[in-house]
Design a protein around this motif. Structure first.
Motif, PDB file in Angstrom:
ATOM      1  N   ILE A  58       5.751 -16.888  12.410  1.00 51.28           N
ATOM      2  CA  ILE A  58       6.062 -17.408  11.081  1.00 51.28           C
ATOM      3  C   ILE A  58       4.862 -17.280  10.158  1.00 51.28           C
ATOM      4  O   ILE A  58       4.999 -17.140   8.941  1.00 51.28           O
ATOM      5  N   LEU A  72      13.463 -21.213   2.062  1.00 49.73           N
ATOM      6  CA  LEU A  72      14.537 -20.695   2.908  1.00 49.73           C
ATOM      7  C   LEU A  72      15.766 -20.310   2.088  1.00 49.73           C
ATOM      8  O   LEU A  72      16.393 -19.276   2.337  1.00 49.73           O
ATOM      9  N   TYR A 117       5.377 -21.159   4.164  1.00 49.95           N
ATOM     10  CA  TYR A 117       5.384 -21.939   5.401  1.00 49.95           C
ATOM     11  C   TYR A 117       4.117 -22.783   5.472  1.00 49.95           C
ATOM     12  O   TYR A 117       4.162 -24.000   5.353  1.00 49.95           O
ATOM     13  N   ARG A 158      21.181 -21.205  10.397  1.00 49.68           N
ATOM     14  CA  ARG A 158      19.774 -21.447  10.090  1.00 49.68           C
ATOM     15  C   ARG A 158      19.318 -22.837  10.518  1.00 49.68           C
ATOM     16  O   ARG A 158      18.293 -23.320  10.051  1.00 49.68           O
ATOM     17  N   GLU A 209      15.753 -23.006  11.731  1.00 48.37           N
ATOM     18  CA  GLU A 209      14.738 -22.962  10.675  1.00 48.37           C
ATOM     19  C   GLU A 209      14.645 -24.290   9.926  1.00 48.37           C
ATOM     20  O   GLU A 209      13.564 -24.720   9.528  1.00 48.37           O
TER      21      GLU A 209
END
Length: 204
Positions: A144, A191, A151, A89, A92
């Motif tokens: 996203i 996340l 986000y 990840r 991200e």
């Protein structure tokens, strides 16, 4: 009009982090080096460019001698490093760092040009989110923006914190650090724990 300048290292750092997310995505898609460079550029400068166009000032990277070399260097890093370095990840998390940094920097720049409080926050969100949105659209992956996890909310937190703390007269370094950390922490929490906003569900 030449308004108050933000510390160039902060602008470059935010650009580099976002450029890395674009370059890594293009590399994952097995694109050519030219495409990797293009993804790095549009992701790194996309949000800031839209912000500057709305403020009606020259795009921040047009007059900079550092932005293009930094973007190119980031593309080289993504191209020549083993793909296993970027598994998991990390992409991200890098995006989360860029999101928080650009949301704060976008808000700070808008306020430096005497943009009102709420529009300055909006411009901060635009700065933080638009580069990633352009990246995802070009890559043909779900944006996203269309995913339920936090986000835009994280960008809004960073931008709001920057605006409000600035209005309180706190030192700039403290304002930017606290605001960016708050946005990054919220995005990181989303996340890790899959924190999501409720989706629209009315049927009538």
């Amino acid at each position: 009009m030449d308004g108050p300048a933000l510390p160039p290292l902060l602008d470059l750092a935010g650009t580099a982090v976002f450029a890395l997310t674009g370059a890594l995505l293009a590399a994952r898609l097995r694109q050519s080096f030219v495409t990797v460079c293009f993804f790095a550029l549009v992701t790194g400068v996309g949000g800031g460019t839209v912000r500057d166009l709305l403020i009606d000032v020259p795009a921040f990277w047009i007059r900079s001698e550092q932005v293009a070399p930094v973007v190119f260097a980031v593309a080289l890093i993504a191209w020549f490093t083993p793909s296993r370095w970027w598994e998991g990840r990390l992409l991200e998390w890098a995006d989360a760092a860029g999101l928080a940094a650009f949301a704060v920097l976008g808000t700070a720049k808008a306020m430096a040009y005497d943009v009102a409080l709420l529009p300055a926050i909006v411009l901060g969100v635009v700065s933080g989110c638009v580069g990633g949105i352009i990246r995802d659209v070009l890559a043909g992956v779900p944006s996203i923006l269309m995913r339920p996890e936090l986000y835009v909310t994280a960008a809004a937190l960073a931008a709001s914190g920057c605006a409000i703390l600035t209005m309180m007269g706190l030192p700039q370094g403290l304002v930017w650090s606290v605001s960016a950390l708050a946005g990054f922490a919220l995005r990181g929490a989303a996340l890790v724990w899959r924190i999501e906003l409720p989706a629209y569900s009315r049927d009538d």
